[in-house]
Enzyme design. Structure first.
Site, PDB file in Angstrom:
ATOM      1  CE1 TYR A 126       0.168   3.704   5.261  1.00  0.00           C
ATOM      2  CE2 TYR A 126      -0.431   1.704   4.664  1.00  0.00           C
ATOM      3  CZ  TYR A 126      -0.724   2.690   4.967  1.00  0.00           C
ATOM      4  OH  TYR A 126      -2.239   3.382   5.225  1.00  0.00           O
ATOM      5  CD  GLU A 186      -2.864  -1.257   1.940  1.00  0.00           C
ATOM      6  OE1 GLU A 186      -3.489  -0.520   2.579  1.00  0.00           O
ATOM      7  OE2 GLU A 186      -3.312  -2.306   2.130  1.00  0.00           O
ATOM      8  CD  GLN A 240     -21.912   7.034   1.449  1.00  0.00           C
ATOM      9  OE1 GLN A 240     -22.152   6.114   0.362  1.00  0.00           O
ATOM     10  NE2 GLN A 240     -22.662   7.617   2.093  1.00  0.00           N
ATOM     11  CG  HIS A 284      -3.097   4.659   0.907  1.00  0.00           C
ATOM     12  ND1 HIS A 284      -4.305   3.927   1.019  1.00  0.00           N
ATOM     13  CD2 HIS A 284      -2.288   4.245   1.803  1.00  0.00           C
ATOM     14  CE1 HIS A 284      -4.275   3.200   2.039  1.00  0.00           C
ATOM     15  NE2 HIS A 284      -3.174   3.084   2.589  1.00  0.00           N
ATOM     16  NE  ARG A 304      -2.787  -7.546   2.659  1.00  0.00           N
ATOM     17  CZ  ARG A 304      -3.998  -6.645   2.825  1.00  0.00           C
ATOM     18  NH1 ARG A 304      -4.378  -6.010   3.685  1.00  0.00           N
ATOM     19  NH2 ARG A 304      -4.528  -7.000   1.652  1.00  0.00           N
TER      20      ARG A 304
HETATM   21 FE1  SF4 Z   1     -17.459   0.065   4.665  1.00  0.00          FE
HETATM   22 FE2  SF4 Z   1     -19.884  -0.566   5.344  1.00  0.00          FE
HETATM   23 FE3  SF4 Z   1     -19.554   0.518   3.136  1.00  0.00          FE
HETATM   24 FE4  SF4 Z   1     -18.475  -1.854   3.319  1.00  0.00          FE
HETATM   25  S1  SF4 Z   1     -20.670  -1.426   3.532  1.00  0.00           S
HETATM   26  S2  SF4 Z   1     -17.724  -0.196   2.468  1.00  0.00           S
HETATM   27  S3  SF4 Z   1     -17.861  -1.823   5.366  1.00  0.00           S
HETATM   28  S4  SF4 Z   1     -19.154   1.391   5.208  1.00  0.00           S
END
Ligand code: SF4
Ligand code: NAP
Length: 673
Positions: free
Chosen positions: A171, A169, A344, A257, A219
Site C-alpha cells: 500500500y 502489503e 474461500q 499483494h 504495521r
Molecule cells: Fe477464511 Fe474461514 Fe477459510 Fe480461515 S477457515 S481462511 S477465516 S474462510
C-alpha cells in the site's frame, strides 16, 4: 473457569504505550466489507463485540483511509471528518462493553486503490488493479501526511484505544519505501532516507496530533517478497526511526499483494515468517507483534516461548472462532474451530467485493442474522451423512439443544474433507475434522458410524436432514471401465496403486488437487526450507526473493479438460494462482480443448482442438469430472410425510462447495423449532 497453565505466555498482559492488553492475542486487521456502508455499522459492532467477548487482547479494524484518494474502492471506508465520529463510537462502545480493546487501522491504498482518482509516489502502475494512478506532487504528499495525522486524532476522539499505521502489503507507505514503486528524484525518493521520509513524517504528524500515551502501532513490512523491495538493512533502519519517532509497537507484515510468493494460503508452513520478526528484535525495543499462518494457541505459545516477540497477530483464526482465546484460557483448545487458511469465504469474498465470512464458521459477519440460540422445543433430529454439511447441521442443531442422531455409512466422519486433508498442502483440513469430532462429543450428538439407513429407519424423527453428499461422476468415455481407471476418491484414499504416468480427466478444483497429490513428493507445508526453495524466498536479496528451484515431480501427469483455454479459471481468487503455479512447477502438462475418444491398454486417446489425435501413454487415468448428488432417501421420506431438509452436495452437486454446505447446515439448524 480459567486454566492458563497450558498457555501462560499467550495469556500474559502486555503494555503497548499507555494501553495494557489482557493477553497477547491481537486480532489482525482484515477488511470485512461491513466497514464501507453506514447502515452496516451495527453489524460491524456486533462482529467485533463477539470477538471482544471471546477474550482477544486487541482488535485491529479493517483499513480506513485517511483521505478519499487513498480509498480501496469508491465509497470504501474513510476516517476523514468529525461527522464520522458518532458511527465509530458505536463500534468502540460495543467492543468496550464486551470487555475488549480496539485499534483503528489507517490504510492509504496508493496505487492499489480500485478508483480512477488514486494517488501514488511513482510512475509504475499497479500490475493487479485497473485504473492508472495520479503521481503525487510535493503538495499532495504533504496533504496526505496531514490526513494521516487528522485521521489519528479522529480515531482518538472516536474512542479507539490505539491506531495502527498500515505500512506494508504494497500500500501507499510501502510504495514510498521501495525502489520498485518509488522512482522519484525529489526529497521523497532516491536513497533510503528519502524513501523513508514519508513514513517518518506520517508518524511525526500523528504523534503531534494525539496524546503521548495514545498508542501508535506501525504495521511494518519486513519482507516485501517482490523484486525491488527493501533490503534487511533498510527494514532495520526504518524500525529504528519508527521507534525514535514515537511508535509504541511494531506489528510485522509480510508480502505485497502482487508478490509471486504465497504468504497466507494453507500450503504455506505454519509460522513461516516469524523468524523475520525475531530478527528485528536485534534493533527494536518496543513490543513486536508477529503474524502469518499462526492459527493455534499451541503454535502461538511456542513462538512466545522463544522470547523474541511479544504478541501474536491472527486475523482469520478469530473469524473462524471468536472464542479462540476463551477456549485456550479455559483449557479447551481442542474445541477451537481452527482456520484452515482456505480464504474461500474471507479474502476471496473481500477481493470479489462481497462481505467476508468464514467457511468453517458461517456466523462470522452474520452475527445479527444467523442466530443459533437455545431452542424451546427440543426435537428429535436425524442427520444422514457426516461430511461438512451433515457435521455442520448436526453440531449446530445439537448446540441449540436438539437431540441429534448422526448416521454415517463410512467408518469415520469427514466426507469430502477427509479427501481434502490428504492433499499435500491441505493438511489443515484435518483440524476441521478434529473440531467437529470434539463438538460431537461436547454437544452429545449420537454418532452412528458404519450405519447405512433406509427411509423406514428415519420415519420416527421429527426432522431429517439429508447430507448424503456426492458420488464422483463417471463420464461416458469408451473404456472408462478399463482397469487403469479410478476415481479421485479411490486415488486419494489409497485404495489403488498408481503408476508413474497418469492422466487426470477434469481440471476443476479437484483436478488441480489430484495433480498436486500425484506430483508433489513431500508436502511443502511440512518443510519450511523446501518451501522457501520452491518459491524462491531468501532474505539475502532485496525484497527477499530469488530464483525458485522447482522440485523433481513424483510422476508425469497430464491434466485434461474439454473446454478450450486456460485451466483453473474457476479456482479461488486468492488461492487459484498458487495452485496454477504449483502444477506448473511440478511439470504437469495441461491440455485443454480435448475430446475423449477412448481408454485402453495404450492409455488415454484424445482428439485435440486442431483435429489431431494423441495417445497419452499412461499407466492410470484418474477421473475428476465433477460429481452427482446422492439423494435417494429424499423422495421416499417426502412421500412418507417426514420433514426433510437437503443440504450440501446432496442438494446441489454442480457446485460442490464446502462453504455453501457448512452455511446451509447452520441455516437449517437455526430454522428448526
Ligand atoms: Fe477464511 Fe474461514 Fe477459510 Fe480461515 S477457515 S481462511 S477465516 S474462510
Ligand atoms: P468442477 O470444478 O466443476 O470441475 C469438473 C471438471 O470436470 C471440469 O474440469 C470439467 O471440465 C470436467 N467435466 C465435467 N463433466 C465432465 C464429463 N462429463 N466428462 C469429462 N469431464 C467432465 O468440479 P470439481 O473439480 O469436482 O470441484 C468441485 C467443487 O469443489 C468446485 O466447486 C470447486 O470450487 C471445489 N474445489 C475447489 C478447490 C480449489 O479451489 N482448490 C479444490 C477442490 C474442490 P470440462 O467440462 O471442460 O471437461
Amino acid at each position: 473457569m480459567t486454566d492458563s497453565t497450558q498457555f501462560p505466555l499467550l495469556l500474559e498482559p502486555l503494555t503497548i504505550g499507555g494501553m495494557t492488553l489482557r493477553n497477547r492475542v491481537v486480532m489482525g486487521s482484515m477488511h470485512t466489507g461491513l466497514e464501507d456502508r453506514v447502515w452496516n455499522t451495527d453489524k460491524l459492532a456486533a462482529y467485533y463485540a463477539e470477538r471482544a467477548a471471546g477474550g482477544v487482547g486487541l482488535i485491529v479494524t479493517g483499513g480506513f483511509s485517511p483521505s478519499v484518494t487513498g480509498q480501496l474502492s469508491p465509497a470504501a471506508s474513510t476516517l476523514a471528518t468529525p461527522l464520522q465520529i458518532p458511527r465509530h463510537r458505536r463500534v468502540t462502545r460495543a467492543v468496550h462493553k464486551a470487555g475488549g480493546k480496539i485499534a483503528l487501522q489507517l490504510l492509504h491504498a496508493g496505487r492499489y486503490g480500485v478508483t480512477p482518482y488514486k494517488t501514488a509516489p511513482g510512475t509504475e502502475p499497479s500490475p493487479i488493479h485497473p485504473f492508472k494512478h495520479i503521481r503525487m506532487t510535493d503538495f499532495m504528499i504533504r496533504q496526505e501526511i496531514k490526513a494521516f495525522g487528522r485521521a489519528a486524532a479522529l480515531a482518538h476522539a472516536s474512542g479507539y484505544d490505539a491506531v495502527e499505521i498500515m505500512g506494508g502489503e504494497g500500500y501507499l507507505i510501502n510504495q514510498f519505501l521501495c525502489e520498485r514503486t518509488n522512482d522519484r528524484t525529489d526529497q521523497w525518493g532516491g536513497g533510503t532516507e528519502n524513501r523513508q521520509r514519508f513514513l517518518v513524517e506520517v508518524i511525526r504528524d500523528i504523534r503531534r496530533r494525539v496524546p503521548r500515551d495514545f498508542p501508535v502501532i506501525l504495521r511494518q513490512s519486513i519482507a516485501d517478497l517482490v523484486s525491488g523491495g527493501q533490503t534487511w538493512e533498510e527494514i532495520e533502519s526504518m524500525a529504528r526511526k519508527a521507534e525514535a519517532e514515537g511508535v509504541d509497537a511494531i506489528n510485522t507484515d509480510i508480502g505485497w499483494h502482487e508478490a509471486k510468493v504465497p504468504t497466507i494460503v494453507t500450503s504455506v508452513p505454519r509460522a513461516a515468517f516469524v523468524k523475520y520478526t525475531e530478527r528485528l528484535r536485534e534493533v527494536a525495543s518496543v513490543p513486536l507483534i508477529t503474524s502469518n499462518r499462526i492459527n493455534t494457541p499451541e503454535v502461538a505459545e511456542e513462538i512466545l516461548a522463544r522470547g523474541l516477540v511479544d504478541a501474536v497477530s491472527m486475523a482469520r483464526p478469530l473469524l473462524a472462532d471468536p472464542e479462540f482465546v476463551n477456549k485456550a484460557a479455559e483449557g479447551r483448545p481442542d474445541e477451537i474451530n481452527t482456520c484452515i487458511a482456505c480464504n474461500q469465504a474471507c479474502l476471496d469474498h473481500v477481493f470479489e467485493g462481497k462481505k467476508a465470512s468464514c467457511l468453517v464458521n458461517p456466523r462470522a459477519g452474520r452475527e445479527t442474522t444467523l442466530i443459533l440460540g437455545p431452542t424451546r422445543h427440543a426435537l428429535r433430529v436425524a442427520v444422514v451423512g457426516a461430511g461438512p454439511a451433515g457435521l455442520s447441521s448436526a453440531v449446530s442443531a445439537a448446540q441449540r439443544g436438539h437431540k441429534v442422531t448422526l448416521f454415517e455409512s463410512n467408518d469415520s466422519i469427514g466426507g469430502q474433507f477427509s479427501i481434502a486433508s490428504r492433499i499435500p498442502g491441505k493438511e489443515e483440513f484435518a483440524e476441521s475434522l478434529r473440531y467437529f469430532q470434539r463438538q460431537i462429543e461436547v454437544t452429545g450428538v449420537d454418532l452412528r458410524l458404519n450405519t447405512r439407513v433406509s427411509a423406514e429407519d428415519l420415519k420416527d424423527f421429527d426432522e431429517v436432514i439429508i447430507a448424503t453428499g456426492v458420488t464422483p461422476r463417471i463420464p461416458e468415455i469408451d473404456g472408462v471401465d478399463h482397469p487403469s481407471v479410478m476415481t479421485y476418491a479411490e486415488a486419494v484414499l489409497g485404495r489403488r496403486e498408481i503408476g508413474r504416468r497418469v492422466a487426470v480427466i477434469g481440471a476443476g478444483g479437484i483436478g488441480f488437487d489430484i495433480s498436486e497429490f500425484l506430483t508433489v513428493t513431500k508436502s511443502p507445508t511440512l518443510d519450511l526450507e523446501k518451501w522457501e526453495q520452491e518459491w524462491g524466498v531468501d532474505d539475502e536479496f532485496p525484497g527477499f526473493v530469488t530464483k525458485p528451484h522447482a522440485p523433481a515431480p513424483a510422476r508425469e501427469v497430464f491434466m485434461v479438460q474439454r473446454k478450450p483455454g486456460r485451466q483453473g479459471k474457476t479456482l479461488g481468487k486468492t488461492t487459484g494462482w498458487v495452485h496454477r503455479a504449483t502444477v506448473k512447477m511440478n511439470g504437469v502438462e495441461q491440455i485443454s480443448g480435448a475430446t475423449y475418444e477412448r481408454i485402453d491398454d495404450a492409455g488415454l486417446h484424445i482428439r485435440l482442438e486442431d483435429g489431431e489425435t494423441r495417445v497419452l501413454a499412461v499407466d492410470n487415468v484418474v477421473l475428476c469430472a465433477g460429481q452427482e448428488s446422492v439423494r435417494d432417501l429424499v423422495d421416499p421420506l417426502t412421500a412418507a410425510g417426514v420433514n426433510v431438509h437437503v443440504v450440501g452436495g446432496a442438494d446441489v452437486a454442480a457446485e460442490l462447495d464446502a462453504k455453501r454446505a457448512i452455511l446451509q447446515g447452520a441455516e437449517v439448524a437455526a430454522a428448526l423449532g
